[in-house]
Design a protein around this motif. Structure first.
Motif, PDB file in Angstrom:
ATOM      1  N   GLY A 180       0.812  -1.211   0.000  1.00  0.00           N
ATOM      2  CA  GLY A 180       0.000   0.000   0.000  1.00  0.00           C
ATOM      3  C   GLY A 180       0.848   1.263   0.000  1.00  0.00           C
ATOM      4  N   VAL A 181       1.925   1.246   0.773  1.00  0.00           N
ATOM      5  CA  VAL A 181       2.822   2.402   0.827  1.00  0.00           C
ATOM      6  C   VAL A 181       3.360   2.726  -0.563  1.00  0.00           C
ATOM      7  N   MET A 182       3.788   1.675  -1.283  1.00  0.00           N
ATOM      8  CA  MET A 182       4.349   1.894  -2.618  1.00  0.00           C
ATOM      9  C   MET A 182       3.278   2.330  -3.604  1.00  0.00           C
ATOM     10  N   GLN A 183       2.092   1.731  -3.531  1.00  0.00           N
ATOM     11  CA  GLN A 183       1.015   2.079  -4.466  1.00  0.00           C
ATOM     12  C   GLN A 183       0.493   3.497  -4.219  1.00  0.00           C
ATOM     13  N   ALA A 184       0.570   3.945  -2.972  1.00  0.00           N
ATOM     14  CA  ALA A 184       0.072   5.283  -2.646  1.00  0.00           C
ATOM     15  C   ALA A 184       0.935   6.380  -3.258  1.00  0.00           C
ATOM     16  N   LYS A 185       2.150   6.046  -3.647  1.00  0.00           N
ATOM     17  CA  LYS A 185       3.054   7.028  -4.254  1.00  0.00           C
ATOM     18  C   LYS A 185       2.668   7.361  -5.692  1.00  0.00           C
ATOM     19  N   GLU A 188      -7.056  -0.297  -0.794  1.00  0.00           N
ATOM     20  CA  GLU A 188      -7.470  -1.689  -0.580  1.00  0.00           C
ATOM     21  C   GLU A 188      -6.382  -2.483   0.140  1.00  0.00           C
ATOM     22  N   ALA A 189      -5.129  -2.193  -0.179  1.00  0.00           N
ATOM     23  CA  ALA A 189      -4.022  -2.886   0.485  1.00  0.00           C
ATOM     24  C   ALA A 189      -3.984  -2.542   1.971  1.00  0.00           C
ATOM     25  N   PHE A 190      -4.166  -1.251   2.303  1.00  0.00           N
ATOM     26  CA  PHE A 190      -4.182  -0.842   3.708  1.00  0.00           C
ATOM     27  C   PHE A 190      -5.367  -1.473   4.448  1.00  0.00           C
ATOM     28  N   LYS A 191      -6.504  -1.537   3.783  1.00  0.00           N
ATOM     29  CA  LYS A 191      -7.689  -2.159   4.396  1.00  0.00           C
ATOM     30  C   LYS A 191      -7.438  -3.643   4.665  1.00  0.00           C
ATOM     31  N   LYS A 192      -6.755  -4.293   3.739  1.00  0.00           N
ATOM     32  CA  LYS A 192      -6.440  -5.712   3.918  1.00  0.00           C
ATOM     33  C   LYS A 192      -5.499  -5.889   5.112  1.00  0.00           C
ATOM     34  N   ALA A 193      -4.530  -4.987   5.244  1.00  0.00           N
ATOM     35  CA  ALA A 193      -3.593  -5.061   6.373  1.00  0.00           C
ATOM     36  C   ALA A 193      -4.350  -4.950   7.697  1.00  0.00           C
ATOM     37  N   ILE A 194      -5.324  -4.047   7.754  1.00  0.00           N
ATOM     38  CA  ILE A 194      -6.103  -3.852   8.980  1.00  0.00           C
ATOM     39  C   ILE A 194      -7.019  -5.033   9.244  1.00  0.00           C
ATOM     40  N   GLU A 195      -7.546  -5.596   8.174  1.00  0.00           N
ATOM     41  CA  GLU A 195      -8.402  -6.776   8.315  1.00  0.00           C
ATOM     42  C   GLU A 195      -7.617  -7.920   8.982  1.00  0.00           C
ATOM     43  N   LEU A 196      -6.359  -8.047   8.590  1.00  0.00           N
ATOM     44  CA  LEU A 196      -5.518  -9.103   9.142  1.00  0.00           C
ATOM     45  C   LEU A 196      -4.951  -8.744  10.515  1.00  0.00           C
ATOM     46  N   LYS A 197      -4.777  -7.431  10.750  1.00  0.00           N
ATOM     47  CA  LYS A 197      -4.193  -6.963  12.012  1.00  0.00           C
ATOM     48  C   LYS A 197      -4.975  -5.722  12.468  1.00  0.00           C
ATOM     49  N   TYR A 247      -3.827   2.338   9.544  1.00  0.00           N
ATOM     50  CA  TYR A 247      -4.918   3.306   9.713  1.00  0.00           C
ATOM     51  C   TYR A 247      -4.446   4.712   9.336  1.00  0.00           C
ATOM     52  N   GLN A 248      -3.261   5.080   9.813  1.00  0.00           N
ATOM     53  CA  GLN A 248      -2.719   6.406   9.524  1.00  0.00           C
ATOM     54  C   GLN A 248      -2.609   6.644   8.025  1.00  0.00           C
ATOM     55  N   ASN A 249      -2.070   5.649   7.305  1.00  0.00           N
ATOM     56  CA  ASN A 249      -1.930   5.814   5.860  1.00  0.00           C
ATOM     57  C   ASN A 249      -3.273   5.826   5.148  1.00  0.00           C
ATOM     58  N   LEU A 250      -4.240   5.098   5.679  1.00  0.00           N
ATOM     59  CA  LEU A 250      -5.589   5.154   5.112  1.00  0.00           C
ATOM     60  C   LEU A 250      -6.152   6.568   5.229  1.00  0.00           C
ATOM     61  N   VAL A 251      -5.940   7.199   6.371  1.00  0.00           N
ATOM     62  CA  VAL A 251      -6.436   8.563   6.587  1.00  0.00           C
ATOM     63  C   VAL A 251      -5.827   9.519   5.570  1.00  0.00           C
TER      64      VAL A 251
END
Length: 345
Positions: free
Chosen positions: A221-226, A236-245, A252-256
């Motif tokens: 997600g970090v790379m795709q956000a660039k 979607e990648a950040f949401k998946k990370a939160i779903e798993l953790k 959450y911060q990067n989603l914001v």
């Protein structure tokens, strides 16, 4: 990159030199050096253990036994002592030599006492003719070659030597193509060397094999956000990370921030349009408020995951300001003041 983890059980060795001249004196010297090395290692005095293991190796080699396991112990001890240059040199030599650490042990049982004894190969072969012994067995230790490649790669990456690490990793993957640690190290090496395309490809490859890795989803997600073209993929990648953790604060911060986008730029555009093009400014204001509304649940999740983060509190306060939730703004201002006061104590 995950922290380098090193550790193993080092066991005492028996030394035997047959009928060589001064065998007893040499054996005593070896036993003493080995004991000092092991005592230091077990006491976690790795800086002291490393040179003593090298001493054991040198003594053995001078008498015809090139037992590189002691260089391995020395390299491991140097790594644990954070002597990376010395450790890298030893591990590199071991990898280049083709050392595997595989050793064969030879045992037999003494019929009279029932005791199992360790023997060198020549003696073991001779004892087969001795009726006082039985149960002649051989065992092989497990190869440590994959560990050599994995540890060397990690040491090189920690030393910020990505090109050297990639060379080791590629060589290692030829021998051990299913090594998850080498694949992970390869992805890290690509990032460290600035090859972001290969880094992203590596993350996707790892996620295809293990889709439950929250950290890799976050990194993707970090790379795709660039890239503006892949911002939605990043969300979607950040949401998946939160779903798993669910307590993944950074996700959450990067989603914001990814949901809100470049707010300073938008505010600048709004201010530039307010006087001459108020209708266009209003559209931008409405769109901004909508983005902040979408970011709100992520900000609340960030605050819940990390309630002592002043950044989380400040972001949530700003979102409540934009979405005009005055009571929540007051609550976050009070929390912000509380955290600021605690930070100055």
């Amino acid at each position: 990159m995950k922290k380098l983890i090193l550790g193993m059980a080092i066991v005492a060795s028996a030394f035997a030199f047959g009928q060589k001249k001064d065998a007893n004196a040499l054996n005593a010297q070896l036993q003493e050096a080995n004991k000092v090395a092991m005592d230091a290692y077990n006491a976690k005095n790795y800086a002291a253990a490393a040179p003593k293991f090298i001493e054991v190796y040198d003594l053995l080699k001078a008498n015809g036994q090139d037992n590189k396991i002691y260089m391995y112990y020395a390299g491991l001890s140097h790594a644990l002592a954070n002597n990376s240059d010395q450790s890298i040199k030893i591990y590199t030599d071991l990898v280049n030599s083709g050392f595997t650490g595989v050793e064969t042990t030879y045992t037999a049982k003494e019929k009279k006492t029932g005791q199992v004894v360790n023997l060198d190969k020549a003696t073991w072969e001779l004892m087969k003719k001795n009726s006082d012994y039985s149960d002649f067995k051989t065992e092989q230790t497990k190869s440590i070659e994959p560990d050599l490649y994995e540890t060397l790669a990690s040491l090189l990456l920690n030393a910020k030597k990505a090109p050297e690490a990639l060379a080791v990793i590629e060589k290692g993957l030829v021998k051990f193509p299913n090594s998850a640690k080498l694949k992970e190290a390869q992805t890290t090496a690509y990032l460290q060397s600035g090859n972001t395309d290969k880094f992203v490809s590596g993350l996707k490859e790892q996620l295809a094999k293990n889709p439950n890795d929250a950290t890799n989803w976050y990194n993707l997600g970090v790379m795709q956000a660039k890239n503006p073209a892949t911002v939605n993929d990043a969300l979607e990648a950040f949401k998946k990370a939160i779903e798993l953790k669910p307590d993944f604060s950074d996700a959450y911060q990067n989603l914001v921030y990814t949901t809100i986008g470049d707010d300073a730029k938008v505010v600048g555009e709004i201010n530039a349009l307010r006087k001459d093009k108020p209708d266009e400014a209003s559209k931008l204001i409405d769109a901004r408020r909508e983005r902040f509304g979408k970011a709100l649940p992520y900000a609340e999740g960030w605050y819940k995951a990390n309630p002592k983060s002043i950044d989380a509190v400040s972001a949530l306060k700003e979102i409540y300001v934009v979405t005009k939730n005055i009571e929540k703004v007051k609550e976050m201002k009070a929390k912000e003041a509380e955290l600021s006061a605690a930070a100055t104590k």
